[in-house]
Write an enzyme that holds these catalytic residues in place. Sequence first.
Site, PDB file in Angstrom:
ATOM      1  N   SER A   1      -5.910   2.143   8.089  1.00 47.66           N
ATOM      2  CA  SER A   1      -5.634   3.324   7.276  1.00 47.66           C
ATOM      3  C   SER A   1      -6.278   4.525   7.942  1.00 47.66           C
ATOM      4  CB  SER A   1      -6.197   3.160   5.865  1.00 47.66           C
ATOM      5  OG  SER A   1      -6.207   4.390   5.160  1.00 47.66           O
TER       6      SER A   1
ATOM      7  N   TYR B   1     -13.625   1.348   0.687  1.00 52.48           N
ATOM      8  CA  TYR B   1     -12.332   1.242   1.376  1.00 52.48           C
ATOM      9  C   TYR B   1     -12.398   1.870   2.763  1.00 52.48           C
ATOM     10  CZ  TYR B   1      -7.310   1.775   2.223  1.00 52.48           C
ATOM     11  OH  TYR B   1      -6.052   1.726   2.768  1.00 52.48           O
TER      12      TYR B   1
END
Length: 262
Positions: free
Chosen positions: A149, A162
Amino acid sequence: MPLFAPLNRPIRDWQGLRVWIVGASSGIGAALARALAARGAWVAVSARSREALAAVAADCGAAAVAEPLDVTVADDFTRVRDALLARWGRLDLVVLNAGTYRPLRAWALTPQAIRETLQTNLFGAMDGVAALAPMFSAQGGGAIALVGSVAGYGGLPKAAVYGPSKAALINFAETLYLDLAPHGVSVFLVNPGFVATPLTAQNDFHMPALLTPEQAADAIVAGFGRGAFEIHFPKRFTGVLKLLSLLPRRLYFPLIRKVTGL
């Protein structure tokens, strides 16, 4: 190697290629499975949800295989790997897409939330590679794709676990490339921006340059076709984040606060 030569062997002809997608019950993984099956690939899909997997496999045609798998159970990777090898004889590409996301600020951290995120996003991918790297090296070819990501480029609000999990995955992919490329094994790193999935639906802020899963799948397929090591998209958004990550921290921190409002 010429300066601008592809770092990986480009994948342009999907006809008959045997592809295993882990984390394919929804979102990017499901869209990618459908896109590759439409291009002639033999597709195996894995995730925890049997019903969702069956629906995705049905969309991918009679040659598709649904193999339930829990990435938090390391032995599941070897079990499904062996089942697919028994069925197909080899694997050409494995996409490790399974991931989880929970918006978290520093004051909301809990040991359980930390471990659940890292177990899926990082340890699950590493366990998958542990089951795959020896096989691909023995084959003398094949490809592994890790889905990270852009949150791994630099610290961001609401990404207290995350973001670090994806930053570690980026480093892991770079290390894998150094180890595996000399053995003829391609390593792809996929870093999406915002994609409309059940995970990003948790966000309560504006997501710039939001893509559909189908748009994300098309960008990934195009990246495979270029033989790119890093496939990031949409570039109008990911390019900005890449530039921000190069700034001195004295500039980076206030700019991120201004842009996010957090």
